[in-house]
Each structure stands twice: as C-alpha cells, then as structure tokens.
Scaffold this motif. Structure first.
Motif, PDB file in Angstrom:
ATOM      1  N   ASP A 285      46.379  41.239  41.596  1.00 17.13           N
ATOM      2  CA  ASP A 285      47.810  41.684  42.463  1.00 17.13           C
ATOM      3  C   ASP A 285      48.631  42.465  41.410  1.00 17.13           C
ATOM      4  OD1 ASP A 285      49.385  39.400  40.917  1.00 17.13           O
ATOM      5  OD2 ASP A 285      49.521  38.547  42.526  1.00 17.13           O
ATOM      6  N   LEU A 286      49.474  42.680  41.635  1.00 19.24           N
ATOM      7  CA  LEU A 286      50.236  43.297  39.990  1.00 19.24           C
ATOM      8  C   LEU A 286      50.692  42.580  39.470  1.00 19.24           C
ATOM      9  CD1 LEU A 286      52.096  46.328  42.145  1.00 19.24           C
ATOM     10  CD2 LEU A 286      50.319  46.951  40.505  1.00 19.24           C
ATOM     11  N   SER A 287      51.105  41.190  39.181  1.00 21.03           N
ATOM     12  CA  SER A 287      50.839  40.506  37.651  1.00 21.03           C
ATOM     13  C   SER A 287      49.809  39.708  37.553  1.00 21.03           C
ATOM     14  CB  SER A 287      51.519  39.235  39.774  1.00 21.03           C
ATOM     15  OG  SER A 287      50.729  38.245  40.131  1.00 21.03           O
ATOM     16  N   GLY A 288      49.644  39.565  37.241  1.00 23.78           N
ATOM     17  CA  GLY A 288      47.600  40.097  37.086  1.00 23.78           C
ATOM     18  C   GLY A 288      46.964  38.595  38.065  1.00 23.78           C
ATOM     19  N   ARG A 289      47.112  38.809  38.768  1.00 20.64           N
ATOM     20  CA  ARG A 289      46.932  36.967  39.566  1.00 20.64           C
ATOM     21  C   ARG A 289      45.639  37.533  40.027  1.00 20.64           C
ATOM     22  NH1 ARG A 289      49.112  33.656  43.744  1.00 20.64           N
ATOM     23  NH2 ARG A 289      49.311  35.938  44.108  1.00 20.64           N
TER      24      ARG A 289
ATOM     25  N   TYR B 145      47.560  46.494  45.107  1.00 24.77           N
ATOM     26  CA  TYR B 145      45.840  45.659  44.602  1.00 24.77           C
ATOM     27  C   TYR B 145      45.388  46.228  43.393  1.00 24.77           C
ATOM     28  CZ  TYR B 145      47.717  42.109  47.805  1.00 24.77           C
ATOM     29  OH  TYR B 145      48.432  41.626  48.299  1.00 24.77           O
TER      30      TYR B 145
END
Length: 85
Positions: A35-39, A67
């Motif tokens: 995802d955009l937070s890097g998760r 994504y």
C-alpha cells in the motif's frame, strides 16, 4: 538473466488482478502487494513455465485505494501501480 519482465502486464478484472508474464525459461517469481504507506499486504511465490503464464490475484478483500505490485524474478524486479475502487 531472465527475459521475463519486458513481457509483464497487469489487467484489472471484476474478480481481481490478472498478471500475465511471458517467461523464456522455468523460474520462480515472488510478488508482493504494497500500500501507499509501504505496508506489505500480500506476498506469494509462483513457479513459471516457458511461455505465457497467467496469475490471478484476489483483491476483493482489500479496501479501496492505490497499491503497488512488485514482481521479482532472477535478477529482475518490476513495479506496477493499480487502483481498487
């Protein structure tokens, strides 16, 4: 070195993502959805055969958003962006 990634294509369908990969040899790949937070939300491996390989990825339980999918093979790495509505 793999000749896999010049021939990697991602298509969205009603049931998920269809990842089409043309491989010149037998090899294993790993793909990740991030995802955009890097998760990292999903990671899987797959064995490819020579020719065109189709991988269907179920994204129905993922929330709406943007994504990235990262596909890794022998010495190759390809990032693609997709949206879920």
């Amino acid at each position: 070195r793999s000749t896999l990634f010049p021939y990697t294509t991602l298509f969205r369908s009603r049931t998920g993502l269809n990842l089409w990969i043309q491989s010149s040899q037998r090899e294993n790949i790993k793909w990740q959805i991030i995802d955009l937070s890097g998760r990292t939300l999903n990671t899987q491996t797959r064995s490819l055969t020579p020719g065109i390989n189709k991988i269907t990825i179920d994204v129905s339980r993922m929330p709406k958003g943007v994504y990235f999918i990262n596909v890794q093979g022998k010495g190759d790495n390809k990032w693609m962006k997709f949206g879920k509505q």
